[in-house]
Design a protein around this motif. Structure first.
Motif, mmCIF file in Angstrom:
data_model
loop_
_atom_site.group_PDB
_atom_site.id
_atom_site.type_symbol
_atom_site.label_atom_id
_atom_site.label_comp_id
_atom_site.label_asym_id
_atom_site.label_seq_id
_atom_site.Cartn_x
_atom_site.Cartn_y
_atom_site.Cartn_z
ATOM 1 N N TYR A 66 80.735 -17.621 74.023
ATOM 2 C CA TYR A 66 79.350 -17.760 73.569
ATOM 3 C C TYR A 66 79.031 -16.548 72.687
ATOM 4 N N LYS A 67 78.454 -16.796 71.513
ATOM 5 C CA LYS A 67 78.248 -15.715 70.540
ATOM 6 C C LYS A 67 77.217 -14.696 71.037
ATOM 7 N N THR A 68 77.685 -13.473 71.211
ATOM 8 C CA THR A 68 76.802 -12.370 71.594
ATOM 9 C C THR A 68 77.101 -11.167 70.722
ATOM 10 N N LYS A 69 76.106 -10.312 70.559
ATOM 11 C CA LYS A 69 76.272 -9.021 69.906
ATOM 12 C C LYS A 69 76.221 -7.939 70.979
ATOM 13 N N MET A 70 77.121 -6.983 70.871
ATOM 14 C CA MET A 70 77.237 -5.962 71.907
ATOM 15 C C MET A 70 75.918 -5.257 72.178
ATOM 16 N N GLN A 71 75.179 -4.943 71.106
ATOM 17 C CA GLN A 71 73.936 -4.187 71.287
ATOM 18 C C GLN A 71 72.846 -5.002 71.963
ATOM 19 N N GLU A 72 73.027 -6.331 72.029
ATOM 20 C CA GLU A 72 72.030 -7.194 72.665
ATOM 21 C C GLU A 72 72.315 -7.443 74.143
ATOM 22 N N ILE A 73 73.553 -7.238 74.580
ATOM 23 C CA ILE A 73 73.899 -7.567 75.962
ATOM 24 C C ILE A 73 74.292 -6.352 76.793
ATOM 25 N N ALA A 74 74.504 -5.205 76.145
ATOM 26 C CA ALA A 74 74.935 -4.009 76.874
ATOM 27 C C ALA A 74 73.945 -2.876 76.634
ATOM 28 N N TYR A 75 73.676 -2.120 77.693
ATOM 29 C CA TYR A 75 72.681 -1.050 77.624
ATOM 30 C C TYR A 75 73.339 0.245 78.087
ATOM 31 N N PHE A 76 74.126 0.835 77.173
ATOM 32 C CA PHE A 76 74.928 2.006 77.528
ATOM 33 C C PHE A 76 74.077 3.248 77.779
ATOM 34 N N ASN A 77 73.009 3.420 77.011
ATOM 35 C CA ASN A 77 72.140 4.587 77.224
ATOM 36 C C ASN A 77 71.572 4.594 78.640
ATOM 37 N N GLY A 78 71.125 3.415 79.101
ATOM 38 C CA GLY A 78 70.496 3.327 80.410
ATOM 39 C C GLY A 78 71.456 3.602 81.550
#
Length: 375
Positions: free
Chosen positions: A316-328
């Motif tokens: 399923y098409k996802t963009k990394m910045q939309e599904i992962a929250y590395f800062n948090g």
């Protein structure tokens, strides 16, 4: 418009495509669901994704609850049907004052639309919040430097912290309706579930990091501190949260009460790291505090790597910045206190749902694979 059975409870899930929204939709559809059989309506800002089990929703509405007019036009005709609101919606901003404004507006718009009619059937609202209740606004760049969290394990009757918090604002809105409807508050820990539409998705964030490491042959290194590696934490399985919210919505004793909701067990991140390595078939690397590692810096240019993983595996098409929250997650795992909630109150009131965290993580990884979100 589909008419609900007048004797049947009708749930409106606001934020239906998030981790708990998916789990709640499935739980309400079970023949064993407390208070059922339920009719289930769902609201989200965007169309349903292909991985969502849309066949188990009686009705889906695309709605921006920040828009008062649109909210009234769509929801007020349903006010004579909807009996229960499950509030899972979330707007996230760095500034806690902005969070208060956005989230309060959304909840107020929905409640006004459903209660303004004399034929309103709304009787109960469940509100999902979290451990920021006890920590304060940890992601606010100014306020976070001043915070002194409550002592763990976190207990529901701890007094509020002297900082702005949109959770407090939402609780106050519900309390203002207490003459006409009941409510319950559900304070989650870090949530484990399956969705591409949740802002704080711990497991999906860690999965993306693990898969990028595997794809590029990097070691899967722990990025937190030694304290969090070795000390106790807890999480909330989305299925347990869904069960608790349904239980509270039909249990008079739980009216107008707040409940912590976790799996009921604790773990160290060292234990979780081994589980993740097994789930993704990668080598376990022991934590070494002498080796500095910056997750945010490491992942900032890995968007194209994730794109390739998605493409190569037909996901399923996802963009990394939309599904992962590395800062948090990076900030959380620098904490130097044990992130643990007491669930004694929930048990004392009669809710005994639980999950084995170390077993549930592989189950959720498998679910994400079935949804074609992970390879």
């Amino acid at each position: 418009m589909e008419q609900a059975n007048p004797t049947q409870p009708v749930a409106l899930i606001v934020g239906v495509t998030g981790m708990v929204g998916v789990a709640l939709t499935e739980a309400l559809n079970k023949p064993t669901a407390l208070g059922g059989p339920w009719t289930v309506y769902g609201v989200s800002r965007r169309p349903l994704p292909t991985w969502f089990p849309s066949s188990i929703l009686n009705k889906h509405m695309i709605l921006d609850t920040l828009n008062q007019q649109q909210t009234h036009e769509i929801l007020s005709p349903l006010s004579s049907q909807i009996t229960h609101v499950f509030w899972l919606a979330l707007q996230v901003n760095e500034s806690e004052q902005v969070n208060i404004s956005l989230n309060s507006t959304m909840l107020s718009n929905v409640l006004k639309s459903l209660t303004s009619s004399p034929t309103s059937k709304l009787s109960h609202v469940t509100l999902q919040t979290g451990t920021k209740q006890y920590l304060g606004p940890v992601f606010d760049p100014i306020l976070s430097t001043q915070l002194v969290p409550r002592d763990p394990p976190f207990i529901e009757d701890y007094p509020r912290l002297p900082f702005p918090n949109f959770y407090y604002a939402l609780e106050d809105i519900l309390a203002s309706y207490s003459n006409s409807l009941t409510y319950s508050v559900h304070r989650a820990s870090l949530i484990i579930g399956a969705s591409t539409r949740s802002f704080y998705n711990l497991l999906l964030t860690l999965a993306v990091y693990a898969l990028v490491c595997k794809h590029q042959n990097h070691p899967f290194r722990y990025f937190g501190n030694k304290y969090s590696w070795e000390h106790f934490w807890d999480v909330s399985d989305a299925r347990v949260l869904a069960e608790q919210q349904i239980w509270a919505s039909v249990t008079d004793k739980a009216n107008n009460e707040a409940f912590n909701c976790t799996n009921g067990d604790v773990f160290t991140w060292k234990m979780i790291w081994r589980v993740l390595c097994d789930a993704f078939d990668i080598e376990f690397v022991p934590f070494d505090e002498k080796e500095e590692f910056d997750l945010v810096e490491f992942m900032k240019d890995k968007g194209e790597v994730w794109d390739r993983i998605v493409e190569e595996n037909g996901l399923y098409k996802t963009k990394m910045q939309e599904i992962a929250y590395f800062n948090g997650i990076d900030k959380l795992l620098q904490f130097e206190f044990q992130h643990v909630c007491s669930v004694n109150k929930s048990r004392e009131f009669g809710f005994h749902g639980y999950a084995n965290t170390l077993k549930s993580i592989p189950e959720w990884v498998q679910k994400l694979r079935q949804m074609k979100i992970l390879p």
